[in-house]
Design a protein around this motif. Sequence first.
Motif, PDB file in Angstrom:
ATOM      1  N   UNK A  62       0.849  -1.197   0.000  1.00 33.35           N
ATOM      2  CA  UNK A  62       0.000   0.000   0.000  1.00 33.35           C
ATOM      3  C   UNK A  62       0.880   1.242   0.000  1.00 33.35           C
ATOM      4  N   UNK A  63       0.512   2.206  -0.821  1.00 38.15           N
ATOM      5  CA  UNK A  63       1.191   3.499  -0.812  1.00 38.15           C
ATOM      6  C   UNK A  63       0.372   4.482   0.008  1.00 38.15           C
ATOM      7  N   UNK A  64      -0.926   4.511  -0.249  1.00 40.23           N
ATOM      8  CA  UNK A  64      -1.797   5.457   0.449  1.00 40.23           C
ATOM      9  C   UNK A  64      -3.154   4.818   0.695  1.00 40.23           C
ATOM     10  N   UNK A  65      -3.730   5.177   1.827  1.00 37.80           N
ATOM     11  CA  UNK A  65      -5.073   4.730   2.162  1.00 37.80           C
ATOM     12  C   UNK A  65      -5.858   5.960   2.608  1.00 37.80           C
ATOM     13  N   UNK A  74       2.180   5.373   3.534  1.00 36.37           N
ATOM     14  CA  UNK A  74       3.303   4.524   3.949  1.00 36.37           C
ATOM     15  C   UNK A  74       3.350   4.344   5.463  1.00 36.37           C
ATOM     16  N   UNK A  75       2.179   4.153   6.069  1.00 43.98           N
ATOM     17  CA  UNK A  75       2.088   3.875   7.492  1.00 43.98           C
ATOM     18  C   UNK A  75       1.937   5.077   8.401  1.00 43.98           C
ATOM     19  N   UNK A  76       2.038   6.283   7.866  1.00 37.81           N
ATOM     20  CA  UNK A  76       1.906   7.494   8.684  1.00 37.81           C
ATOM     21  C   UNK A  76       0.508   8.070   8.481  1.00 37.81           C
ATOM     22  N   UNK A  77      -0.244   8.181   9.575  1.00 37.49           N
ATOM     23  CA  UNK A  77      -1.610   8.710   9.497  1.00 37.49           C
ATOM     24  C   UNK A  77      -1.620  10.206   9.789  1.00 37.49           C
TER      25      UNK A  77
END
Length: 152
Positions: A62-65, A74-77
């Motif tokens: 995943x790059x972006x959600x 990349x895991x940073x919200x």
Amino acid sequence: MRTTYRMRAGRFLGILAAGLIILGVAALLWAFGLPSVAVSVVVTLGGLVTLAGLWILARPPKVAQLRDKEIEVRGVRTAWTDITEAGRVATTHGEAIVLRTKQPDQPILLPVSWLVPKQVPTLETVLRDKLNAAHGYTIWDGTAPEDTDSAE
């Protein structure tokens, strides 16, 4: 609602190729008559690398959600309200989508080359819409609102 953007699968073909090469080396070792223990170790290694390559091709990282209240890159919200603007920027690795946050020294970069090319315009549109909604902006339709507060 959650939308996920993944890396281009083609970036990971090398892992599958490496696994197939290791399996080819195992076949050569077997053809030259090396002990079956050595051949089985190389076959196992090649098989695991090949399976890992197939897995990554089927489900790239995943790059972006994008969620309703936040974005995860990349895991940073980061909350949508903490992002001040989105745009494009040139980096040493090519063009990237940059999300500037309220902390000026902590922009979020999404390298365009990581994404499937047809997803980039869609992602930019969704980013713009989410930012507008988070900050209460609406697209002006060219008309003035009705004046309901008359001074009469």
